[in-house]
Motif scaffolding. Structure first.
Motif, PDB file in Angstrom:
ATOM      1  N   SER A 146       0.849  -1.196   0.000  1.00 17.52           N
ATOM      2  CA  SER A 146       0.000   0.000   0.000  1.00 17.52           C
ATOM      3  C   SER A 146       0.882   1.243   0.000  1.00 17.52           C
ATOM      4  CB  SER A 146      -0.903   0.015   1.236  1.00 17.52           C
ATOM      5  OG  SER A 146      -1.738  -1.116   1.245  1.00 17.52           O
ATOM      6  N   VAL A 147       0.620   2.164  -0.928  1.00 20.52           N
ATOM      7  CA  VAL A 147       1.458   3.362  -1.016  1.00 20.52           C
ATOM      8  C   VAL A 147       0.704   4.644  -0.661  1.00 20.52           C
ATOM      9  CG1 VAL A 147       2.959   2.312  -2.748  1.00 20.52           C
ATOM     10  CG2 VAL A 147       1.026   3.687  -3.500  1.00 20.52           C
ATOM     11  N   ALA A 148      -0.622   4.588  -0.649  1.00 24.77           N
ATOM     12  CA  ALA A 148      -1.402   5.778  -0.279  1.00 24.77           C
ATOM     13  C   ALA A 148      -2.799   5.330   0.114  1.00 24.77           C
ATOM     14  CB  ALA A 148      -1.471   6.767  -1.434  1.00 24.77           C
ATOM     15  N   TRP A 203       7.234   7.276   3.556  1.00 24.04           N
ATOM     16  CA  TRP A 203       5.775   7.343   3.647  1.00 24.04           C
ATOM     17  C   TRP A 203       5.129   6.065   3.127  1.00 24.04           C
ATOM     18  CZ3 TRP A 203       2.150   8.969   6.348  1.00 24.04           C
ATOM     19  CH2 TRP A 203       0.841   9.118   5.887  1.00 24.04           C
ATOM     20  N   ILE A 204       5.678   5.515   2.044  1.00 27.65           N
ATOM     21  CA  ILE A 204       5.144   4.252   1.517  1.00 27.65           C
ATOM     22  C   ILE A 204       5.278   3.145   2.558  1.00 27.65           C
ATOM     23  CG2 ILE A 204       5.603   2.417  -0.171  1.00 27.65           C
ATOM     24  CD1 ILE A 204       6.210   4.665  -2.202  1.00 27.65           C
ATOM     25  N   GLU A 205       6.433   3.083   3.208  1.00 24.77           N
ATOM     26  CA  GLU A 205       6.635   2.096   4.267  1.00 24.77           C
ATOM     27  C   GLU A 205       5.632   2.308   5.401  1.00 24.77           C
ATOM     28  OE1 GLU A 205       8.544  -0.497   4.547  1.00 24.77           O
ATOM     29  OE2 GLU A 205       9.665  -0.285   2.688  1.00 24.77           O
ATOM     30  N   GLU A 206       5.389   3.570   5.747  1.00 20.61           N
ATOM     31  CA  GLU A 206       4.492   3.884   6.855  1.00 20.61           C
ATOM     32  C   GLU A 206       3.046   3.512   6.520  1.00 20.61           C
ATOM     33  OE1 GLU A 206       3.225   5.630  10.601  1.00 20.61           O
ATOM     34  OE2 GLU A 206       4.882   4.484   9.789  1.00 20.61           O
ATOM     35  N   VAL A 207       2.577   3.880   5.322  1.00 19.50           N
ATOM     36  CA  VAL A 207       1.208   3.554   4.914  1.00 19.50           C
ATOM     37  C   VAL A 207       1.013   2.044   4.913  1.00 19.50           C
ATOM     38  CG1 VAL A 207      -0.428   3.597   2.992  1.00 19.50           C
ATOM     39  CG2 VAL A 207       0.843   5.650   3.575  1.00 19.50           C
ATOM     40  N   ASP A 208       1.964   1.336   4.341  1.00 21.91           N
ATOM     41  CA  ASP A 208       1.870  -0.116   4.262  1.00 21.91           C
ATOM     42  C   ASP A 208       1.861  -0.736   5.661  1.00 21.91           C
ATOM     43  OD1 ASP A 208       1.813  -2.472   2.560  1.00 21.91           O
ATOM     44  OD2 ASP A 208       3.789  -2.925   3.387  1.00 21.91           O
TER      45      ASP A 208
END
Length: 751
Positions: free
Chosen positions: A344-346, A700-705
């Motif tokens: 998941s990226v966003a 941010w991609i890591e965080e969303v995922d």
């Protein structure tokens, strides 16, 4: 009459006065009013100041272009929409025409004015039909979706769409465009303007029924786990109430279940960091087996794919997948080939998406029932607009049955009886499986009929238009053809109008009112009857064991008792949905705060801002401190590997000893920093800006995922009597600081 109603009627009087004046204008003079309004806005007047005149101009344009002059109740609705209320207007009262007035007024500002509809068909239809009015008055209008849902708009096309004065689109398309607009790599690629004004059609469906389902954009695939198979088999060996418990659409392991899992997987602590993946896959398998039901939450296609079902609409959500591995867990449960798990990226929910608009309004035929929740979550008041003509539809008392067999038999008998008279019948069910069963039973009775189960909004709309003709029988889900008026054919009024037969108690009274509202539009005759049983989907919330003793054919149960149980089920279901939506707001507020910080920082970087050199130096020195602290026994080989990975692509021997690893690495970083700055010269600042942007995106991609997975995995902590929301907030804060910082330093330091 309350204060709101008084204000609306006062403004209605002002509009009616202006209507008399503009009636005398020529087409040229009427069109020129748009330029006059824009000039007045530029000189300091507000849209509220212009409302009476602008509404009158739009009313006259509606009449000259479309041949329809808005009724007083439609003008009232338009005023309420402009004042950012949520309006309840009965089905068939002309909500599409109502929206032209506030859309025209807010379109004059030159800011983003958007109307979101339930599906692509309605967005395109309304943009084409109502667009004639806006174009006549000199405003531009675009549709943000294509007739072919597989055809995607490129960035240039999206720029043209969102630069238009007025945009018609769907809530899904708008949400995904918002996310994509915040993933672009340069400011030239941004295609959206700042949000300003939005009208949400079928607002209760969007803001309530669909609010808990987040919009998620997936990117690069993660390495596929091999734990799906083993955890799926493990879950099939569990015993309910011994190893796991289910309550309020949540499932978790009991203490005995945890001990059993530890023995099964031969681990000492199921909740330790190194066993996070095992726990996550157990939770995913539990949800797949005990919370997600085939033909209710998803269907398995002949091609071996899992396609999700939107329970509020009955539509198949092709191309959409559950996040965080849930989709793969269902595929394993159904013994299908596992699809690639995407990262998941966003992500954004509809609650947070529409709260981004400074001015937000909406309309629906059934929004009044959710007014308390809408006020609490969105801070929006609901206004009920009276119908133009008194409603004469007969809403008959519900009919109650013990079993679905008795229920369906009664529905078919009533359909046959009314069909013989020529009266059109519309059968509405909540589940796709129920529409298929009704179709089979009608075939046995040799009754021709159409089945609409919300698969294609375009041809459904064409078919549903004919549902009011003599001798026509239509079977549909609650959302099929929604937004399309059903006009009565010749001689149908004399037969009592359209007959709506509802099958099964729905999850809330709003859905039932929406179904009944398909008949009796604008004072026309009609009738509605609902057939319910203890085997309705809504009753499963009472538990199978509880219901079995009542459904037993040999046991007598009064109609009053059945009615009481079914009403209780609906109440519990509705309250559970409200609780779930409030929980969704609480959880998503965490990501909302993080998303606000990230998107603001990201936009600043896209617009040319960069980090100060002293900040960069502090970042890479802090990174070295953290690395040395975590690797206290670092040897020369490990140190040189760190240099190659993070500081420079070629090794240089420094004059100082490598005995003090921290000082050695810091001096090496200083040297690499100076070399890169000298090499790039004036371009060094741009280089740092691009590095920062890439670092933020990766973090941010890591965080969303991670947050997508965390929300599912953290439910297991309920057995430890912990506050799940607090646990989620704490973990999310730590992960946000760690992931963004880590990627920032890793991206900025390689010189």
């Amino acid at each position: 009459m309350n204060k709101i109603d008084k204000r609306l009627h006062f403004l209605l009087g002002k509009v009616k006065e202006e209507c008399k004046k503009v009636k005398e204008l020529s087409d040229y003079e009427l069109k020129n009013k748009t330029l006059e309004f824009k000039e007045r806005l530029h000189n300091g007047e507000t849209t509220d100041d212009l409302l009476p005149e602008a509404f009158a101009v739009c009313c006259e344009a509606d009449y000259r272009v479309l041949g329809m002059f808005p009724y007083d109740v439609q003008i009232l609705g338009g005023i309420a929409l402009h004042l950012c209320y949520l309006c309840e207007m009965n089905t068939g009262e002309g909500k599409t025409l109502t929206a032209t007035m506030p859309m025209y007024l807010n379109g004059l500002t030159g800011k983003s004015s958007i109307l979101v509809t339930a599906n692509e068909y309605l967005a395109i239809r309304d943009a084409e039909e109502m667009g004639q009015v806006y174009k006549f008055l000199g405003l531009s209008v675009e549709a943000g979706v294509k007739r072919d849902t597989n055809e995607k708009l490129d960035n240039d096309s999206k720029k043209d769409v969102y630069n238009a004065d007025i945009v018609y689109t769907t809530h899904g398309a708008l949400g995904f465009d918002y996310l994509l607009n915040n993933l672009v790599q340069s400011k030239e690629d941004r295609f959206m303007r700042d949000f300003y004004y939005v009208i949400i059609d079928e607002a209760d469906s969007v803001l309530l029924d669909s609010a808990s389902m987040p919009l998620v954009i997936s990117g690069s695939p993660r390495v596929q786990s091999n734990l799906y198979g083993i955890t799926d088999f493990f879950v099939t060996t569990l015993v309910e109430d011994v190893h796991y418990e289910i309550e309020d659409k949540k499932v978790w392991l009991t203490n005995k279940g945890i001990e059993y899992a530890k023995r099964y997987f031969r681990i000492e602590n199921l909740y330790s960091k190194e066993n996070f993946d095992v726990l996550r896959h157990i939770v995913l398998a539990l949800r797949a087996h005990f919370l997600l039901e085939k033909d209710i939450d998803y269907v398995a296609t002949d091609e071996g794919e899992i396609v999700l079902l939107d329970k509020s609409t009955g539509r198949k959500m092709k191309g959409m997948k559950l996040r965080g591995g849930s989709h793969q867990a269902i595929e394993e449960k159904e013994h299908l080939k596992l699809s690639q798990e995407q990262r998941s990226v966003a992500s954004v929910t509809y609650q947070n998406l529409f709260n981004l608009f400074p001015k937000m309004s909406g309309m629906s035929g059934t929004i009044k029932d959710g007014k308390e929740e809408l006020l609490e979550v969105y801070n929006k008041r609901v206004v009920v607009i009276p119908p133009r003509k008194p409603m004469i539809r007969k809403d008959m008392p519900d009919k109650y049955f013990k079993t679905s067999e008795e229920q369906f038999d009664a529905v078919i008998q009533e359909t046959v009886r009314r069909h013989k008279t020529g009266q059109p019948v519309l059968l509405i069910a909540s589940l796709i499986s129920d529409t298929e069963m009704l179709s089979k039973l009608l075939v046995q009775e040799n009754i021709e009929h159409s089945v609409l189960n919300a698969n294609n909004a375009f041809w459904e709309a064409e078919i549903i238009k004919e549902a009011g003709q003599k001798n026509v029988v239509t079977v549909a889900t609650s959302m099929a053809g929604r937004g399309t008026d059903i006009h009565l054919g010749p001689g149908v009024k004399e037969l009592g109008g359209l007959c709506v037969l509802g099958i099964g108690r729905m999850s809330n009274t709003r859905d039932e009112r929406q179904a009944r509202g398909r008949a009796g539009r604008q004072g026309e005759p009609g009738v509605s009857i609902f057939y319910t049983s203890l085997e309705d989907d809504v009753c499963t919330i009472l538990g199978e064991d509880f219901l079995e003793k009542y459904i037993d054919k040999g046991r007598y149960i009064s109609k009053h008792r059945i009615k009481k149980l079914i009403n209780k089920s609906q109440k519990i279901k509705d309250e559970s949905s409200v609780s779930q939506r409030k929980s969704s707001v609480d959880y998503d507020s965490v990501m909302k705060r993080q998303r606000t910080i990230m998107y603001k920082t990201r936009n600043d970087l896209l617009d040319g801002k960069s980090l100060d050199e002293n900040v960069l130096i502090q970042i890479y020195k802090q990174n070295i401190d953290d690395y040395v602290k975590e690797n206290k026994k670092m040897d020369d080989k490990t140190m040189y590997r760190y240099i190659l990975d993070n500081l420079s692509y070629r090794l240089k021997e420094l004059s100082i000893s490598s005995a003090n690893k921290k000082d050695y690495l810091k001096q090496y970083a200083d040297m690499a920093f100076r070399d890169k700055k000298q090499l790039l010269g004036n371009r060094f600042s741009e280089y740092c800006r691009l590095c920062t942007l890439k670092a933020l995106d990766d973090g941010w991609i890591e965080e969303v995922d991670y947050l997508q997975q965390l929300q599912a995995a953290i439910s297991g902590r309920s057995t430890a009597q912990r506050n799940l929301l607090y646990e989620y907030q704490r973990e999310a804060r730590l992960s946000f600081l760690a992931s963004v910082h880590l990627h920032l330093v890793l991206r900025l330091v390689p010189f």
